[in-house]
Scaffold this motif. Structure first.
Motif, short mmCIF file in Angstrom:
data_model
loop_
_atom_site.label_atom_id
_atom_site.label_comp_id
_atom_site.label_asym_id
_atom_site.label_seq_id
_atom_site.Cartn_x
_atom_site.Cartn_y
_atom_site.Cartn_z
N GLU A 3 -3.08 -9.54 3.24
CA GLU A 3 -3.23 -11.37 3.11
C GLU A 3 -3.83 -10.90 1.19
O GLU A 3 -4.74 -10.36 1.03
N SER A 4 -3.55 -11.67 0.48
CA SER A 4 -3.81 -11.32 -0.71
C SER A 4 -4.75 -12.53 -1.10
O SER A 4 -4.73 -12.40 -2.30
N GLN A 5 -5.53 -12.38 -0.54
CA GLN A 5 -6.80 -13.24 -1.13
C GLN A 5 -7.64 -12.71 -1.33
O GLN A 5 -7.70 -11.26 -0.82
N PRO A 6 -8.76 -12.79 -1.97
CA PRO A 6 -9.80 -12.23 -3.11
C PRO A 6 -10.67 -11.29 -2.05
O PRO A 6 -11.36 -10.06 -2.49
N VAL A 62 -2.48 -2.63 -6.04
CA VAL A 62 -4.05 -2.76 -6.57
C VAL A 62 -4.15 -1.05 -6.78
O VAL A 62 -4.01 -0.62 -6.35
N GLN A 63 -4.83 -0.98 -8.18
CA GLN A 63 -4.65 0.35 -8.35
C GLN A 63 -5.91 1.54 -8.53
O GLN A 63 -6.45 0.17 -8.99
N LEU A 77 -0.35 -4.16 -1.50
CA LEU A 77 -0.66 -5.86 -0.83
C LEU A 77 0.81 -6.12 -0.32
O LEU A 77 0.50 -7.01 1.06
N LEU A 78 1.57 -6.37 -0.47
CA LEU A 78 3.30 -7.06 -0.15
C LEU A 78 3.47 -5.62 0.54
O LEU A 78 4.43 -6.54 1.05
N GLU A 79 2.78 -4.51 1.27
CA GLU A 79 4.07 -4.23 2.07
C GLU A 79 3.45 -3.42 2.36
O GLU A 79 3.52 -3.43 4.68
#
Length: 88
Positions: A3-6, A62-63, A77-79
């Motif tokens: 999940e793209s939560q901080p 995120v790189q 994060l999406l895959e």
């Protein structure tokens, strides 16, 4: 998939920094910066011991970079939650 939560992304970043050799003690000094564009958070960067990670929120990645700017890995994060290590 994350999940793209901080807090989730920060946990992944900390884990990768440890994997790339950052000492656990240094992670208490992790520097985080937030980029705001037109009132919206568009990116977050994290730095410690010469390592840097950039979360590009709009595209969900995120790189990770070393002190010389060489890309070390990317997390999509999406895959998937498994980081893709770059080949030298």
């Amino acid at each position: 998939r994350l999940e793209s939560q901080p807090s989730d992304v920060l946990s992944a970043v900390v884990g990768m920094f440890e994997r790339f050799g950052a000492s656990p003690q240094s992670l208490f000094d992790l520097e985080e910066k937030i980029k705001i564009d037109r009132g919206k958070c568009v990116a977050r960067s994290y730095q410690v011991e010469g390592l840097m990670a950039m979360w590009l929120m709009g595209i969900g990645i995120v790189q990770f970079y070393d002190a010389d700017g060489n890309m070390l890995a990317t997390i999509n994060l999406l895959e998937e939650a498994v980081p893709q290590q770059m080949v030298a």
